[in-house]
Design a protein around this motif. Structure first.
Motif, PDB file in Angstrom:
ATOM      1  N   LEU A 201       0.828  -1.211   0.000  1.00  0.00           N
ATOM      2  CA  LEU A 201       0.000   0.000   0.000  1.00  0.00           C
ATOM      3  C   LEU A 201       0.863   1.263   0.000  1.00  0.00           C
ATOM      4  O   LEU A 201       0.551   2.236  -0.697  1.00  0.00           O
ATOM      5  CB  LEU A 201      -0.925  -0.022   1.215  1.00  0.00           C
ATOM      6  N   GLN A 204       2.154   1.899  -3.479  1.00  0.00           N
ATOM      7  CA  GLN A 204       1.084   2.398  -4.353  1.00  0.00           C
ATOM      8  C   GLN A 204       0.748   3.851  -4.035  1.00  0.00           C
ATOM      9  O   GLN A 204       0.563   4.673  -4.941  1.00  0.00           O
ATOM     10  CB  GLN A 204      -0.160   1.527  -4.189  1.00  0.00           C
ATOM     11  N   PHE A 205       0.656   4.163  -2.747  1.00  0.00           N
ATOM     12  CA  PHE A 205       0.255   5.505  -2.339  1.00  0.00           C
ATOM     13  C   PHE A 205       1.313   6.543  -2.682  1.00  0.00           C
ATOM     14  O   PHE A 205       1.014   7.596  -3.268  1.00  0.00           O
ATOM     15  CB  PHE A 205      -0.038   5.507  -0.835  1.00  0.00           C
ATOM     16  N   HIS A 342      -5.296   5.169  -8.567  1.00  0.00           N
ATOM     17  CA  HIS A 342      -6.047   5.468  -7.347  1.00  0.00           C
ATOM     18  C   HIS A 342      -6.923   4.285  -6.943  1.00  0.00           C
ATOM     19  O   HIS A 342      -7.074   3.989  -5.757  1.00  0.00           O
ATOM     20  CB  HIS A 342      -6.909   6.714  -7.548  1.00  0.00           C
ATOM     21  N   VAL A 345      -4.865   1.736  -5.317  1.00  0.00           N
ATOM     22  CA  VAL A 345      -4.647   2.076  -3.909  1.00  0.00           C
ATOM     23  C   VAL A 345      -5.813   1.561  -3.074  1.00  0.00           C
ATOM     24  O   VAL A 345      -5.625   1.072  -1.942  1.00  0.00           O
ATOM     25  CB  VAL A 345      -4.468   3.596  -3.728  1.00  0.00           C
TER      26      VAL A 345
END
Length: 545
Positions: A201, A204-205, A342, A345
């Motif tokens: 995560l 990805q963020f 997005h 995410v």
């Protein structure tokens, strides 16, 4: 009164609250809340710091290159053109890019092979501490690659990151398993997988275009994980070694008791000490095993079978394959390409939250129950996903069903196999066999990541959505075998789990291990004492192989 577990607050409520600095007549809520948080403060801090630099780094490296990949490929092309006065060919570009992605697996395998020996010789704490120097060097090399106009620095940096990840993965898994008290072992061991999800995560963020996923900031993105090494260098020196290492490797009972009190407070730790003493007594008959020795060791045979089965099933049929195909699913559902990161995410958030839920229910329902329930739900979601993807051309609204099923699959995977496969592996091995077993777990993880990255795109090209039916079959076979051969580890010590496996490891050899007319499974102590003699007997009696 026997201590009672409340996993929701991560504490133990006891009948002697005054030991924790709380008056005896204090309300129960205050005892089970603040006092217990103080009791396990050191343990909680260790879990967070070790997770960020351990399995969290493994997860971060899985996703960190996804968003900046167009900019990195452009950098490779421009560097090539500057050097050779001509643009790079598409084939050469793909070769360099796939090498940058996959070389981390080779570094990870080498790190896993070396980590077992180093952790036994120097201890988990020292291995994790000095390993951070590799992470600092790798981060600096990758961060300066664009400035130096050298894509080779990316290759070197990724290899060093793989080496660091392999060297930290093994001690982290062992360390966390050994500092966890028996009653919280399932909860704490699931944090190993939680930090993998949080690492994915984070990659990805931070890779969003609004943050570091831009053409100018991607060098910072691929090197930002060096910050975690500074945190570990600052905190790890103040952490205690694991109690089992101090007692079994160093023979220092006093230091072992002090480490227990640091980690678990001043409560009753006699039961934990008794378990360690039993394991130490059994270990006096044998030495720590190497990877080759554990592969030949009969008393660990079925634990290894289930290790390979669980890890390969999780990685091949789990979240890695979905991450590969999520772009196409979301694109077909009408999500614009710039918004797909997005949505990814969102998948990462679902994965992390579901693993967190698993951490709190693991000890409540038992890890075997959670694992098998997750398999059933995952197989159902993949079967339905195959149907919706196949019907999208005729019924466009089916694409939205596919999106929902992807999110449902990630939840089922996180709550089930994603959350408990690694903790079960840690719990199934004794102190003598755990280092090579965890090393094999790491090697299997990195190998599966390499295989799925190389094979899955070709499978999708040939079979399309029907690829998921192969995964359904693999999950069904794996779930069936685990149903019959995996014991429930809830509330059991390592020695008790070993005794559960003995009936499979020594099936057909009870006559060697039993006395009198009654046939019985060997105890853990018998297993330890007979291991060396059985190795010699196997050379003379082929029927025992």
């Amino acid at each position: 009164m026997v201590p009672s577990i409340d996993c929701n607050v991560f504490c133990i409520a006891t009948s002697t609250p005054s030991k924790f600095g709380v008056p005896p007549d204090a309300p129960a809520d205050s005892v089970s809340g603040g006092a217990c948080w103080v009791q396990y403060r050191m343990l909680l801090e260790m879990i967070v710091v070790l997770g960020v630099g351990g399995t969290g780094q493994f997860g971060f490296q899985i996703s960190v290159l996804n968003s900046p990949s167009p900019y990195i490929k452009k950098f490779i092309n421009e560097t090539w053109a500057t050097r050779y006065s001509s643009p790079i060919s598409h084939r050469s570009l793909i070769l360099i890019w796939t090498s940058i992605e996959s070389i981390i697996s080779f570094g990870g395998i080498i790190g896993c092979l070396a980590a077992g020996y180093l952790s036994r010789k120097y201890g988990k704490k020292m291995c994790l501490l000095w390993n951070n120097l590799i992470l600092v060097g790798a981060s600096l090399i990758m961060g300066c690659s664009k400035l130096a106009k050298s894509f080779e620095m990316l290759l070197i940096g990724r290899f060093l990151l793989g080496l660091y990840t392999g060297l930290s993965f093994i001690p982290h898994v062992q360390y966390v398993g050994e500092i966890a008290p028996k009653k919280l072992r399932g909860l704490i061991n699931t944090t190993l997988v939680l930090f993998i999800s949080l690492g994915i995560l984070s990659g990805q963020f931070l890779g969003l275009s609004e943050l570091l996923g831009t053409e100018s900031l991607w060098p910072l993105l691929v090197s930002i994980n060096g910050i975690s090494s500074l945190v570990q260098l600052a905190r790890i020196p103040f952490f205690p070694e694991s109690p089992s290492y101090l007692l079994m490797e160093k023979g220092d009972r006093k230091a072992c008791l002090e480490a227990m009190k640091q980690l678990w407070g001043e409560g009753d730790i006699q039961e934990e000490m008794d378990d360690l003493m039993k394991e130490q007594e059994a270990r006096r008959k044998v030495q720590c095993l190497s990877i080759l020795e554990i592969l030949r060791d009969r008393s660990s045979r079925w634990q290894l079978y289930l290790l390979f089965l669980m890890i390969l099933t999780k990685n091949i049929c789990g979240d890695y394959s979905i991450y590969f195909y999520s772009y196409d699913i979301f694109y077909d559902a009408g999500v614009s390409p710039q918004h797909i990161p997005h949505v990814n995410v969102g998948i990462g958030i679902c994965d992390a939250m579901s693993v967190l839920v698993c951490a709190f229910v693991a000890d409540m329902f038992g890890m075997k129950t959670i694992l098998l329930t997750g398999y059933v739900l995952m197989a159902t979601a993949l079967a339905l996903l195959t149907v919706t993807l196949s019907l999208t051309d005729w019924y466009p609204w089916m694409a939205y069903c596919s999106v929902v099923l992807v999110f449902m699959f990630m939840v089922f995977q996180g709550v089930g196999p994603g959350g408990v496969s690694l903790p079960i592996t840690v719990s199934n091995f004794t102190q003598a066999s755990r280092p090579p077993a965890v090393a094999l777990t790491g090697i299997t993880n990195f190998s599966a990541m390499f295989i799925i990255g190389m094979i899955f795109p070709h499978m999708m090209e040939m079979l399309g959505s029907y690829t998921f039916l192969i995964f359904v079959g693999l999950i069904a076979v794996s779930g069936t075998l685990l149903y019959f051969f995996l014991p429930e580890t809830k509330g059991l010590s390592t020695m008790e789990i070993t005794e559960q496996f003995a009936k499979w490891n020594f099936q057909g050899h009870q006559s060697v291990l039993s006395s009198g007319a009654q046939t019985m499974c060997p105890s853990s102590a018998q297993i330890m004492m007979l291991r060396d003699s059985m190795k010699n007997a196997l050379h003379d009696a082929k029927g025992l192989t």
